[in-house]
Scaffold this motif. Sequence first.
Motif, short mmCIF file in Angstrom:
data_model
loop_
_atom_site.label_atom_id
_atom_site.label_comp_id
_atom_site.label_asym_id
_atom_site.label_seq_id
_atom_site.Cartn_x
_atom_site.Cartn_y
_atom_site.Cartn_z
N ARG A 77 1.20 -1.68 13.53
CA ARG A 77 1.11 -2.61 12.12
C ARG A 77 -0.44 -3.15 12.42
NH1 ARG A 77 6.05 -5.50 10.37
NH2 ARG A 77 6.43 -3.16 9.83
N ILE A 78 -1.15 -2.84 11.44
CA ILE A 78 -2.67 -3.51 11.62
C ILE A 78 -2.54 -4.54 10.30
CG2 ILE A 78 -5.06 -3.13 11.49
CD1 ILE A 78 -4.57 -0.41 12.66
N MET A 79 -2.97 -5.76 10.71
CA MET A 79 -3.05 -6.62 9.69
C MET A 79 -4.62 -6.87 9.26
SD MET A 79 0.19 -7.21 9.24
CE MET A 79 0.75 -7.48 10.83
N CYS A 80 -4.91 -6.86 8.22
CA CYS A 80 -6.33 -7.23 7.59
C CYS A 80 -6.26 -8.57 6.65
CB CYS A 80 -6.74 -6.04 6.72
SG CYS A 80 -6.55 -4.37 7.56
N GLN A 81 -7.26 -9.17 6.47
CA GLN A 81 -7.88 -10.29 5.67
C GLN A 81 -7.80 -9.80 4.39
OE1 GLN A 81 -10.91 -12.66 6.94
NE2 GLN A 81 -10.00 -13.46 8.79
N LYS A 134 1.66 15.53 26.10
CA LYS A 134 2.58 15.65 24.98
C LYS A 134 2.02 14.80 23.58
CE LYS A 134 7.29 14.36 24.06
NZ LYS A 134 7.56 15.68 23.66
N ASN A 135 1.90 15.49 22.72
CA ASN A 135 1.59 15.26 21.37
C ASN A 135 2.74 14.30 20.68
OD1 ASN A 135 -1.25 15.93 20.99
ND2 ASN A 135 -0.44 17.83 21.08
N VAL A 136 2.61 13.27 20.45
CA VAL A 136 3.76 12.27 19.74
C VAL A 136 3.27 11.61 18.30
CG1 VAL A 136 4.76 11.64 21.65
CG2 VAL A 136 3.13 10.26 20.81
N LEU A 137 3.97 11.52 17.46
CA LEU A 137 3.80 11.17 16.05
C LEU A 137 3.85 9.45 16.07
CD1 LEU A 137 5.60 13.62 13.62
CD2 LEU A 137 3.22 13.44 14.37
N VAL A 138 2.57 8.86 15.56
CA VAL A 138 2.62 7.61 15.51
C VAL A 138 2.32 7.22 14.28
CG1 VAL A 138 1.80 5.50 16.28
CG2 VAL A 138 2.00 7.38 17.72
N GLU A 139 3.19 6.38 13.58
CA GLU A 139 3.02 5.85 11.92
C GLU A 139 2.36 4.42 12.27
OE1 GLU A 139 5.73 5.59 8.25
OE2 GLU A 139 5.90 3.78 9.56
N ILE A 140 1.34 4.32 11.26
CA ILE A 140 0.41 3.20 11.39
C ILE A 140 0.67 2.59 10.01
CG2 ILE A 140 -1.61 2.14 11.62
CD1 ILE A 140 -2.76 4.00 13.51
N GLN A 141 1.08 1.33 9.97
CA GLN A 141 1.01 0.73 8.83
C GLN A 141 -0.07 -0.48 8.61
OE1 GLN A 141 4.82 -1.18 8.41
NE2 GLN A 141 6.05 0.74 8.27
N ILE A 142 -0.83 -0.35 7.43
CA ILE A 142 -2.32 -1.15 7.53
C ILE A 142 -1.89 -1.99 6.15
CG2 ILE A 142 -4.59 -1.45 7.40
CD1 ILE A 142 -4.70 1.89 8.24
N ARG A 143 -1.86 -3.43 6.18
CA ARG A 143 -1.67 -4.34 5.31
C ARG A 143 -2.46 -5.58 5.32
NH1 ARG A 143 4.79 -4.74 6.69
NH2 ARG A 143 4.69 -2.64 5.97
N THR A 144 -2.37 -6.24 4.30
CA THR A 144 -2.97 -7.55 4.26
C THR A 144 -2.08 -8.68 4.77
OG1 THR A 144 -2.29 -8.24 2.09
CG2 THR A 144 -4.70 -7.19 2.34
N LYS A 182 -2.04 -10.34 -6.35
CA LYS A 182 -2.91 -11.17 -7.29
C LYS A 182 -3.90 -12.08 -6.35
CE LYS A 182 -0.96 -10.95 -11.79
NZ LYS A 182 -0.35 -11.88 -12.91
N LEU A 183 -3.21 -12.77 -5.46
CA LEU A 183 -3.68 -13.64 -4.29
C LEU A 183 -4.84 -12.67 -3.61
CD1 LEU A 183 -4.12 -16.30 -2.73
CD2 LEU A 183 -2.15 -15.37 -1.37
N ASP A 184 -4.37 -11.61 -3.18
CA ASP A 184 -5.38 -10.64 -2.37
C ASP A 184 -6.55 -10.24 -3.34
OD1 ASP A 184 -4.17 -10.36 0.23
OD2 ASP A 184 -2.85 -8.88 -0.62
#
Length: 215
Positions: A77-81, A134-144, A182-184
């Motif tokens: 999980r990647i958090m952004c401003q 070995k190739n594995v699947l990784v889910e990345i969630q990117i959000r404020t 709306k805040l974002d």
Amino acid sequence: MVEDWKYFFRPYEQAVSEMKIKMRGLRKQFTGIGQHSPIEFVTSRVKTVDSILEKIERRQISEERLETDMQDIAGIRIMCQFVDDIYQVVDLLRSRNDMTVVEERDYITNKKASGYRSYHIVLKYPVQMINGEKNVLVEIQIRTLAMNFWATIEHSLNYKYQGEFPSQLNARLERAAEAAFKLDTEMSEIREEIQEAQHLFYGKGLNKNQSKDDK
């Protein structure tokens, strides 16, 4: 079913560990050159056995297709401003040659009915194991940060009500999701106005200095 879960999890644990280091490294590169980093902070997790078994039953996933059909065993999980930062991170991930984008789901432009917003990317990530790659699947969630606050509360309530929200609570959650977005949006607009003002200020200062030099 999987006989040795510890062995099964090893490549996923290694994948999230390596990717978390790489994403934090990107943040350091931006701050190291004095630029705004689109990455605020990074967290990770690997699904538990109970969570995997529950999803197998709910989604009717066969054991043979577990590693291909369950795309979120490893999660980052990647958090952004700012919302714009999210799409900058997406572009950075697309451009890398040490991982391959498999699927993208834009729940910011196309929010879920619940009001949930986030950008999901499924990557194929190569892990170097002692017996080969070995190739594995990784889910990345990117959000404020605002999106993450709402999603964390919604997840907790979802666990309490087992997905069956009372209609009144569901409506309040949707309104809260809109308020968070709306805040974002407001913060993004404020940021743009500040950047424009700084550009004009420094531009005028540069012109004044040039005029003095001309004299």
